[in-house]
Write a protein that holds these residues in place. Structure first.
Motif, PDB file in Angstrom:
ATOM      1  N   ARG A 120       0.779  -1.548  -0.085  1.00  0.00           N
ATOM      2  CA  ARG A 120      -0.131  -0.048   0.080  1.00  0.00           C
ATOM      3  C   ARG A 120       1.101   1.310  -0.101  1.00  0.00           C
ATOM      4  NH1 ARG A 120      -5.042   2.249   1.753  1.00  0.00           N
ATOM      5  NH2 ARG A 120      -4.468   4.331   1.717  1.00  0.00           N
ATOM      6  N   ASN A 166       0.446   2.480  14.264  1.00  0.00           N
ATOM      7  CA  ASN A 166      -0.202   1.262  13.839  1.00  0.00           C
ATOM      8  C   ASN A 166       0.003   0.862  12.222  1.00  0.00           C
ATOM      9  OD1 ASN A 166      -1.891   3.643  12.895  1.00  0.00           O
ATOM     10  ND2 ASN A 166      -3.711   2.448  12.877  1.00  0.00           N
ATOM     11  N   LEU A 167      -0.009   1.680  11.316  1.00  0.00           N
ATOM     12  CA  LEU A 167       0.247   1.536   9.675  1.00  0.00           C
ATOM     13  C   LEU A 167       1.419   2.498   9.492  1.00  0.00           C
ATOM     14  CD1 LEU A 167      -3.268   1.650   8.892  1.00  0.00           C
ATOM     15  CD2 LEU A 167      -1.981  -0.711   8.872  1.00  0.00           C
ATOM     16  N   LEU A 171       0.625   4.899   6.578  1.00  0.00           N
ATOM     17  CA  LEU A 171       0.076   6.145   6.726  1.00  0.00           C
ATOM     18  C   LEU A 171       0.811   7.465   6.506  1.00  0.00           C
ATOM     19  CD1 LEU A 171      -2.202   5.329   9.696  1.00  0.00           C
ATOM     20  CD2 LEU A 171      -2.881   5.623   7.255  1.00  0.00           C
ATOM     21  N   TRP A 174       1.042   8.050   2.698  1.00  0.00           N
ATOM     22  CA  TRP A 174      -0.433   8.292   2.415  1.00  0.00           C
ATOM     23  C   TRP A 174      -0.674   9.798   2.472  1.00  0.00           C
ATOM     24  CZ3 TRP A 174      -4.695   7.421  -0.407  1.00  0.00           C
ATOM     25  CH2 TRP A 174      -5.890   7.997   0.109  1.00  0.00           C
ATOM     26  N   THR A 241      -2.668  11.953  11.577  1.00  0.00           N
ATOM     27  CA  THR A 241      -3.678  10.758  11.803  1.00  0.00           C
ATOM     28  C   THR A 241      -3.054  10.311  13.265  1.00  0.00           C
ATOM     29  OG1 THR A 241      -3.741  10.298   9.822  1.00  0.00           O
ATOM     30  CG2 THR A 241      -4.165   8.490  11.228  1.00  0.00           C
ATOM     31  N   ILE A 306      -6.359  -0.782  13.994  1.00  0.00           N
ATOM     32  CA  ILE A 306      -6.530  -0.008  12.763  1.00  0.00           C
ATOM     33  C   ILE A 306      -7.750   0.868  13.124  1.00  0.00           C
ATOM     34  CG2 ILE A 306      -7.380   0.146  10.174  1.00  0.00           C
ATOM     35  CD1 ILE A 306      -5.795  -2.322   9.816  1.00  0.00           C
ATOM     36  N   LEU A 308     -10.210   1.684  11.707  1.00  0.00           N
ATOM     37  CA  LEU A 308     -11.401   1.169  10.850  1.00  0.00           C
ATOM     38  C   LEU A 308     -11.881  -0.094  11.358  1.00  0.00           C
ATOM     39  CD1 LEU A 308      -9.669   1.919   7.455  1.00  0.00           C
ATOM     40  CD2 LEU A 308     -11.466   3.395   8.719  1.00  0.00           C
ATOM     41  N   PHE A 477     -12.159   9.708   2.336  1.00  0.00           N
ATOM     42  CA  PHE A 477     -11.663   8.976   3.296  1.00  0.00           C
ATOM     43  C   PHE A 477     -11.619   9.856   4.464  1.00  0.00           C
ATOM     44  CE2 PHE A 477      -8.854   7.035   6.805  1.00  0.00           C
ATOM     45  CZ  PHE A 477      -9.357   5.742   6.369  1.00  0.00           C
TER      46      PHE A 477
END
Ligand SMILES: NC(=O)C1=CN([C@@H]2O[C@H](COP(=O)(O)OP(=O)(O)OC[C@H]3O[C@@H](n4cnc5c(N)ncnc54)[C@H](O)[C@@H]3O)[C@@H](O)[C@H]2O)C=CC1
Ligand SMILES: N/C(=C\C=C\C(=O)O)C(=O)O
Length: 507
Positions: A120, A166-167, A171, A174, A241, A306, A308, A477
């Motif tokens: 990703r 976490n990511l 992220l 991103w 984030t 996450i 989400l 998003f």
């Protein structure tokens, strides 16, 4: 921390004997004097040290970003796009090395890092390298007064980008990708808990031809280097984030400068499962949506870390017992193991403090009279001796819990989910909306009319129906209520990272 030839900052991770990545490029950077210990979540041992930067480093980064801005912003979108594509290619060539590093640093399974995080990150650069070529501006006419109006967009300047643990690379990229694609220069701060892949990316920036000063990365803690970045008067926009309390602090610090903010925050995401749901699909997906991000069943990863992830599962009464039985069976199949074990579906949580926080919610639920059906305190973890000090925990399912309980209201951000019954559509919408967050919801039903009705009424920036976490990067998003401010995506990120001007021509 120091200024490097490439305008990349604060790049010194002290090498421990078992730290195996090559460091020859580090010679471009001066060492710093103060470090933060970084722990391997799977053993609980310190395995590298991260620079503890502050105001001085941010000042140096601002200077480099300021100097680079005129040249970078003057390049055409096509030229910037080529650089982003080269960076994506280089990241892809280092996929395995980056995945190993992400897994070791974060605690997630190697499989997940390999199939989700790093691919990703590559996709983020490719995606914005492409989307930047396709924006158009607006034009309207007012013939009765002989006027034509149109808009132009320009990069804003130096963007401050702050990302969580976490990511990590997923992220951070991103945010970096759309910001630089639009012609900004950036100062990015990864989480002090997971800085390694950002550090590894720095050498690739140079190789990809990112000019010095366009991407500056500062390492360190939120209160020191994070606040120095947010408060800097020459950084007019912040994309963040992370948690809601930190977002509040960032908002306060930004207010005197009227900074533009994009805030992607937490969630307390409901899954609503109606009696006509296809349970064959719903159950494995809901297990994954509840426990993702240390786990990776079906080649698609997810440990509740996450934003989400599902943490409240509302099941229609008529299928409640059957759902619960099958959901528990599926959850118990999830193997918690060391991140490098390809057969493990879940790795370790990020830190000791976080593990204790997640466990404290389960204690509170138990004290309130809720039932813990599997996981923490019920089943036994089996780990190799070397990993006994790691931050592992079993996926945990709670029932017989009231909507008012903190486990049903607050973001736990761990492999914990609550399952409760409901009677009617109207009732479940009200209960799903009864929290301060509004990020992501899932709805399971085979009645299309109901799906549309419920999706429209949910206070949630994202609603997945009969699926979860299928991402279309073009579309907005982000969350409602305390889940955030603003949206990210092709058009939304472009608008955030550019300033629009309306020009009127009288003819
Ligand atoms: N996307 C999400 O929704 C995320 C939510 N969380 C939630 O937040 C909780 C706490 O995790 P943390 O790592 O402490 O999240 P956090 O929000 O404090 O950290 C995220 C990033 O913000 C930075 N930061 C922290 N304080 C700052 C400040 N005053 N100024 C500028 N930057 C600052 C951190 O260094 C990190 O890079 C988690 O348990 C979880 O509930 C955590 C990570 C991601
Ligand atoms: N912001 C988060 C996840 C984003 C996922 C995506 O963009 O696909 C988070 O977990 O903090």
């Amino acid at each position: 921390m120091s200024r490097g030839k490439a305008g990349v900052f604060s790049l010194w991770l002290e090498q421990r004997p078992f730290w195996c990545w090559k460091t020859s490029w580090v010679e471009n950077f001066l060492p710093c004097n103060s470090y933060i210990d970084s722990y391997d979540p799977s053993t609980g041992e310190v395995y590298c040290r991260v620079p503890d930067s502050g105001k001085e480093e941010v000042e140096a980064a601002v200077e480099a970003a300021r100097a680079a801005f005129p040249g970078w912003s003057a390049r055409s979108p096509q030229e910037r796009s080529q650089v982003l594509h080269r960076l994506a290619d280089l990241l892809e060539q280092s996929l395995e090395e980056l995945a190993q590093a992400e897994s070791k640093d974060q605690g997630k399974t190697i499989t997940l890092a390999r199939t989700m995080d790093i691919p990703r990150s590559v996709q983020n650069f490719r995606f914005f390298a492409s989307s930047i070529l396709h924006h158009t501006s607006e034009c309207t006419q007012m013939d009765h007064v002989g006027c034509l109006h149109y808009t132009v967009r320009a990069p804003v300047g130096i963007a401050g980008l702050i990302s969580p643990w976490n990511l990590p690379l997923y992220l951070l990229t991103w945010k970096i990708a759309p910001a630089i694609a639009a012609g900004n220069t950036v100062i990015a701060k990864p989480s002090e808990l997971t800085s390694v892949t950002a550090w590894m990316m720095c050498k690739l920036l140079e190789k990809a031809g990112v000019p010095p000063g366009v991407v500056n990365i500062v390492f360190g803690t939120g209160p020191r280097v994070g606040e120095a970045l947010v408060s800097h008067p020459e950084v007019p926009l912040i994309s963040f984030t992370g948690s809601q309390p930190t977002a509040e602090r960032i908002t306060q610090l930004s207010a005197p400068h009227c900074k533009r903010l994009s805030l992607e925050l937490g969630g307390k995401n409901p899954a609503i499962i109606f009696e006509d749901a296809n349970l064959e699909e719903c159950i494995p997906t809901t297990v994954r949506s509840s426990f993702a991000n240390q786990a990776c069943p079906l080649g698609f990863g997810l440990l509740g870390e996450i934003c989400l992830c599902t943490s409240r599962i509302f099941v229609q009464k008529s299928i409640y017992s059957e759902f619960l039985k099958r959901f528990l069976e599926a959850t118990r199949l999830w193997k918690v193991g060391i991140p490098s074990d390809p057969s493990a579906s879940m790795g370790a949580l990020i830190s000791k403090a976080h593990l204790e926080k997640v466990r404290s919610y389960i204690k509170k639920a138990r004290a309130e009279g809720a039932q813990i059906l599997c996981g923490e305190g019920v089943d036994k973890l089996s780990l190799p001796p070397r990993n006994q000090g790691g931050y592992f925990m079993l996926p945990t399912v709670i029932t017989d819990i009231k909507d008012e309980s903190c486990c049903m209201k607050e973001e736990i951000f761990g492999p914990v989910t609550c399952v409760v019954p409901f009677d009617s559509e109207e009732e479940v919408i009200k209960r799903a909306n009864s929290v301060k967050y509004g990020l992501a919801a899932t709805v399971w039903s085979s009645n299309v009319g109901r799906i549309h009705r419920v999706a429209k009424k949910l206070q949630s920036g994202l609603v997945w129906t009969n699926c979860w976490l299928i991402r279309e990067l073009n579309l907005p998003f982000g969350g409602m209520k305390s889940s955030g401010v603003g949206r990210e995506g092709a058009k939304d990120s472009y608008e955030f990272f550019t300033e629009v001007k309306t020009i009127t021509i009288k003819h």
